[in-house]
Scaffold this motif. Sequence first.
Motif, PDB file in Angstrom:
ATOM      1  N   ARG A   2      30.980  63.306  27.008  1.00 37.85           N
ATOM      2  CA  ARG A   2      30.286  62.904  25.778  1.00 37.85           C
ATOM      3  C   ARG A   2      31.323  62.436  24.772  1.00 37.85           C
ATOM      4  O   ARG A   2      32.446  62.902  24.764  1.00 37.85           O
ATOM      5  N   TYR A   3      30.910  61.527  23.918  1.00 36.58           N
ATOM      6  CA  TYR A   3      31.767  61.040  22.841  1.00 36.58           C
ATOM      7  C   TYR A   3      31.152  61.450  21.515  1.00 36.58           C
ATOM      8  O   TYR A   3      29.936  61.395  21.348  1.00 36.58           O
ATOM      9  N   ASP A   4      31.997  61.838  20.546  1.00 30.72           N
ATOM     10  CA  ASP A   4      31.474  62.134  19.225  1.00 30.72           C
ATOM     11  C   ASP A   4      31.422  60.844  18.408  1.00 30.72           C
ATOM     12  O   ASP A   4      31.652  59.752  18.925  1.00 30.72           O
ATOM     13  N   SER A   7      34.492  58.364  18.659  1.00 31.13           N
ATOM     14  CA  SER A   7      34.944  58.023  20.016  1.00 31.13           C
ATOM     15  C   SER A   7      35.933  59.016  20.628  1.00 31.13           C
ATOM     16  O   SER A   7      36.791  58.624  21.411  1.00 31.13           O
ATOM     17  N   PRO A   9      36.430  61.856  23.332  1.00 20.94           N
ATOM     18  CA  PRO A   9      35.677  62.356  24.486  1.00 20.94           C
ATOM     19  C   PRO A   9      35.767  63.873  24.640  1.00 20.94           C
ATOM     20  O   PRO A   9      36.764  64.493  24.281  1.00 20.94           O
ATOM     21  N   SER A  10      34.709  64.449  25.165  1.00 22.89           N
ATOM     22  CA  SER A  10      34.676  65.842  25.612  1.00 22.89           C
ATOM     23  C   SER A  10      34.059  65.835  26.994  1.00 22.89           C
ATOM     24  O   SER A  10      33.199  65.010  27.294  1.00 22.89           O
ATOM     25  N   GLU A  18      32.092  73.477  28.013  1.00 25.79           N
ATOM     26  CA  GLU A  18      33.083  72.446  27.727  1.00 25.79           C
ATOM     27  C   GLU A  18      34.397  72.790  28.416  1.00 25.79           C
ATOM     28  O   GLU A  18      34.900  73.909  28.296  1.00 25.79           O
ATOM     29  N   ASN A  21      38.402  68.889  25.481  1.00 24.65           N
ATOM     30  CA  ASN A  21      38.043  68.377  24.166  1.00 24.65           C
ATOM     31  C   ASN A  21      39.237  67.598  23.645  1.00 24.65           C
ATOM     32  O   ASN A  21      40.326  68.145  23.507  1.00 24.65           O
ATOM     33  N   GLN A  32      36.597  53.636  25.989  1.00 25.46           N
ATOM     34  CA  GLN A  32      36.128  54.316  27.201  1.00 25.46           C
ATOM     35  C   GLN A  32      37.291  54.954  27.934  1.00 25.46           C
ATOM     36  O   GLN A  32      38.328  54.323  28.141  1.00 25.46           O
TER      37      GLN A  32
END
Length: 60
Positions: A2-4, A7, A9-10, A18, A21, A32
Amino acid sequence: MRYDYISRPSVFLESGKEIFNYEGPGFMETIQFDVEWLDGDTFILYNNQVNERYKVEIPK
């Protein structure tokens, strides 16, 4: 993965835990990260555009 909103990523397991992070400041554009598997429990999360690589191990 997932991206916050900036941008970063986690990476999460299917259980929702998780396991990675991104601690950096984030990116102004959408970026990406790709995955390269080393074995069944370890992979590299990388982006050649910003020259960043992270080794992630899946806990057992």
